[in-house]
Design a protein around this motif. Structure first.
Motif, PDB file in Angstrom:
ATOM      1  N   GLU A  14      10.356  26.462  -4.862  1.00 46.69           N
ATOM      2  CA  GLU A  14      10.286  27.425  -5.868  1.00 46.69           C
ATOM      3  C   GLU A  14      10.418  26.856  -7.169  1.00 46.69           C
ATOM      4  OE1 GLU A  14      12.518  27.758  -3.882  1.00 46.69           O
ATOM      5  OE2 GLU A  14      11.380  28.823  -2.550  1.00 46.69           O
ATOM      6  N   CYS A  35       8.590  33.089  -3.264  1.00 48.12           N
ATOM      7  CA  CYS A  35       8.221  33.352  -4.551  1.00 48.12           C
ATOM      8  C   CYS A  35       7.018  34.101  -4.413  1.00 48.12           C
ATOM      9  CB  CYS A  35       7.792  32.168  -5.212  1.00 48.12           C
ATOM     10  SG  CYS A  35       8.964  30.985  -4.960  1.00 48.12           S
ATOM     11  N   SER A  36       6.894  35.038  -5.099  1.00 51.89           N
ATOM     12  CA  SER A  36       5.659  35.632  -4.977  1.00 51.89           C
ATOM     13  C   SER A  36       5.308  35.986  -6.319  1.00 51.89           C
ATOM     14  CB  SER A  36       5.798  36.848  -4.285  1.00 51.89           C
ATOM     15  OG  SER A  36       6.985  37.271  -4.463  1.00 51.89           O
ATOM     16  N   LEU A  37       4.169  36.369  -6.504  1.00 55.99           N
ATOM     17  CA  LEU A  37       3.882  36.763  -7.807  1.00 55.99           C
ATOM     18  C   LEU A  37       4.552  38.012  -7.915  1.00 55.99           C
ATOM     19  CD1 LEU A  37       0.328  36.339  -8.265  1.00 55.99           C
ATOM     20  CD2 LEU A  37       2.089  35.340  -9.402  1.00 55.99           C
ATOM     21  N   TRP A 116       2.746  36.047 -13.690  1.00 50.24           N
ATOM     22  CA  TRP A 116       3.022  34.649 -13.451  1.00 50.24           C
ATOM     23  C   TRP A 116       4.308  34.285 -14.128  1.00 50.24           C
ATOM     24  CZ3 TRP A 116       0.621  30.948 -10.589  1.00 50.24           C
ATOM     25  CH2 TRP A 116      -0.563  31.358  -9.976  1.00 50.24           C
ATOM     26  N   LEU A 120       6.701  30.577 -11.195  1.00 49.07           N
ATOM     27  CA  LEU A 120       5.435  30.441 -10.537  1.00 49.07           C
ATOM     28  C   LEU A 120       4.545  29.492 -11.277  1.00 49.07           C
ATOM     29  CD1 LEU A 120       4.312  33.887  -9.327  1.00 49.07           C
ATOM     30  CD2 LEU A 120       4.611  31.825  -8.043  1.00 49.07           C
ATOM     31  N   LYS A 123       5.333  26.151 -10.462  1.00 54.42           N
ATOM     32  CA  LYS A 123       4.807  25.695  -9.205  1.00 54.42           C
ATOM     33  C   LYS A 123       3.362  25.376  -9.350  1.00 54.42           C
ATOM     34  CE  LYS A 123       7.322  27.476  -5.435  1.00 54.42           C
ATOM     35  NZ  LYS A 123       7.053  28.201  -4.221  1.00 54.42           N
ATOM     36  N   MET A 145       1.224  25.398  -3.677  1.00 51.60           N
ATOM     37  CA  MET A 145       2.253  26.236  -4.210  1.00 51.60           C
ATOM     38  C   MET A 145       3.032  26.873  -3.097  1.00 51.60           C
ATOM     39  SD  MET A 145       0.383  27.999  -7.355  1.00 51.60           S
ATOM     40  CE  MET A 145       1.770  28.975  -7.786  1.00 51.60           C
ATOM     41  N   VAL A 147       3.240  29.733  -2.075  1.00 53.40           N
ATOM     42  CA  VAL A 147       3.935  30.941  -2.419  1.00 53.40           C
ATOM     43  C   VAL A 147       3.275  32.046  -1.672  1.00 53.40           C
ATOM     44  CG1 VAL A 147       4.359  32.562  -4.182  1.00 53.40           C
ATOM     45  CG2 VAL A 147       4.399  30.150  -4.637  1.00 53.40           C
ATOM     46  N   LEU A 267      11.943  34.233  -9.708  1.00 51.38           N
ATOM     47  CA  LEU A 267      10.785  34.850  -9.986  1.00 51.38           C
ATOM     48  C   LEU A 267      11.066  36.148  -9.898  1.00 51.38           C
ATOM     49  CD1 LEU A 267       8.942  33.855  -7.519  1.00 51.38           C
ATOM     50  CD2 LEU A 267       9.301  32.822  -9.384  1.00 51.38           C
ATOM     51  N   ALA A 269      10.092  38.487  -8.139  1.00 49.86           N
ATOM     52  CA  ALA A 269       9.153  38.728  -7.200  1.00 49.86           C
ATOM     53  C   ALA A 269       9.328  40.033  -6.911  1.00 49.86           C
ATOM     54  CB  ALA A 269       9.547  38.066  -6.065  1.00 49.86           C
TER      55      ALA A 269
END
Length: 471
Positions: A14, A35-37, A116, A120, A123, A145, A147, A267, A269
């Motif tokens: 991350e 992590c996600s967007l 983002w 992120l 990453k 990434m 993710v 993030l 997220a």
DNA sequence: TATTTAATAT
DNA sequence: CATATTAAAT
């Protein structure tokens, strides 16, 4: 170029660090987090607007979205709830959570717009670095990434934006400028990336982008010197945009490796942020206004940024070495930005984030004081930087030599003067600064204080004394 | 065909 | 702006 298949085992945590399996290292990552967007509103759930800003409800006009990508589909499925909230609080929760919805039938789900976050982006940049210019295509980037919720399209889109930015910057810079400084300053002022050196690509987003690259290193490096340079806080002039620099830094990753701390980022997220390790205290990211707002500021209210000098950068940076290097993990960085004032746009923020350099925790303190003093001026804070940990960057050199830009690197320079041990001197300097900036500064100007310019000069002078330094 | 990228739309 | 989507190019 090693890269052949670079990707292989590499992963980015991350924090944006790239992890390479073997070698020892510590992995600090916790990967756990995903992590996600972050998406803005949750689709599924609903949208609550509660949250914040973003939730716009536009309406969807229709829901159209064919989801083609698998990925997208996935995303959709998952749908998380995220709201965009600001992070600050973190986490958030959702209070709201559930509500909402309208029912429109339809499933109205729209997926929220992804955000983002700095993490992120980190990453992302890390991936770029690892991949190298050539290889960085959306798909590969996405993979690196690692993710979970982002799609290739998203990555592609982000990449597009990124490239544009880089280019823009490049253009901007005045290349012809004489000394690097000037150019740096330009860049800095604008918040743009430093011009790349000759290699355009580099500048672009390549790995090189990153900042310092040591080029020498292993294979991958070539870093963009130019970029590299940037990390240095030179800026003095007007801006304080150090962040920008940071950008670069953040970007850069390759090369050196040391493990650093893993930093993390959070993030946001899904609704919440995942955390980042480091963000800790400061967590202040200020996003700029535009940003999605995440801003936390520091408590104190320091606004200016501080950045620390060079060292700092290094340590934090992540360096990725794809294949080669030993260290498996790159640290992420923590970034904290100080708070930026209001106006940062993503660019800036990205940058900043990238940078992330500091880990130290806090140094804010002074900032406060100083900040006000300087008002605009920023201060450099020399932090202690974590340097300890890692290796020190040994080389930044590349630039130096190369181009003229080197200057910019002032910082680098600093250390670099002797390329061999940059650290030493560098450290010393840093220490001095830390301890008492004023004292440190030889000249009257006190470096610490904010002007980058001054700082630069100061550095320069100092360096000159010792060695040759082109400037 | 699968991806990537440029151009647009939101 | 930043991100999403579409259209075209590879």
């Amino acid at each position: 170029m090693n890269s052949g298949k670079d990707c292989q085992g590499i992963k980015i945590n991350e924090a944006g660090d790239v992890l390479r399996p073997p070698l020892g290292g510590v992995k600090s990552n916790e990967a756990g987090g995903e992590c996600s967007l972050a998406t803005g509103h949750a689709l599924d759930i609903d949208k609550q607007n509660t949250c914040t800003l973003t939730c716009k409800a536009h309406g969807a006009s229709g829901i159209k979205r064919p989801i083609d990508d698998k990925e997208e589909q996935e995303e959709v499925k998952k749908s998380k709830v995220n709201t965009e909230q600001t992070v600050s609080e973190s986490i958030n929760k959702n209070e709201e959570g559930t509500e909402n919805r309208d029912s429109n039938g339809t499933t109205g789900d729209k997926k929220p717009r992804a955000v983002w976050t700095p993490e992120l982006h980190l990453k992302f940049t890390a991936a770029l670095s690892a991949l190298g210019d050539l290889k960085s295509r959306p798909k590969a980037i996405l993979k690196l990434m690692n993710v979970p919720n982002i799609t290739v399209r998203q990555v592609a889109s982000h990449l597009q934006k990124y490239k544009n930015q880089v280019q823009r910057i490049r253009e901007t810079d005045t290349t012809s400028l004489p000394s690097s400084l000037s150019r740096l300053s330009n860049c800095i002022n604008r918040n743009e990336f430093p011009p790349a050196k000759q290699s355009s690509l580099v500048c672009q987003y390549d790995q090189r982008t990153s900042s310092f690259g040591v080029r020498g290193n292993t294979a991958q490096l070539d870093a963009p010197n130019s970029l590299i340079t940037s990390p240095i806080p030179v800026a003095g002039f007007n801006n304080h945009d150090y962040r920008r620099q940071n950008l670069y830094s953040g970007l850069s990753h390759y090369t050196i490796h040391h493990t650093n701390n893993p930093s993390e980022f959070y993030l946001r997220a899904q609704g919440q942020f995942q955390n980042l390790n480091q963000i800790r205290e400061t967590s202040s990211f200020g996003y700029g206004a535009g940003m999605n707002e995440i801003m936390n500021q520091q408590p104190l209210g320091i606004e200016e940024n501080r950045f620390r000098t060079s060292e700092s950068h290094f340590p934090n940076m992540n360096y990725i070495t794809p294949e080669a290097a030993a260290s498996p993990y790159i640290s992420g960085n923590t970034f904290r930005f100080p708070n930026e004032p209001p106006v940062m746009n993503q660019e800036q923020y990205y940058t900043s984030s990238l940078t992330g350099p500091f880990d130290s925790q806090n140094q804010n303190q002074f900032s406060t004081e100083v900040a006000r003093l300087t008002t605009e001026v920023l201060e450099l804070v020399p932090e202690q930087i974590a340097s300890g940990n890692a290796t020190k960057p040994n080389k930044f050199p590349a630039d130096f030599n190369d181009g003229s830009q080197k200057l910019d690197t002032t910082a680098g320079e600093a250390s670099s003067p002797n390329k061999n041990q940059p650290l030493s001197e560098y450290d010393e300097l840093l220490k001095l600064l830390e301890e008492d900036p004023q004292e440190a500064s030889c000249v009257g100007s006190v470096p610490n204080a904010g002007d980058a310019d001054r700082y630069c000069e100061w550095l320069r002078e100092t360096l000159l004394e010792n060695s040759t330094d082109p400037l």
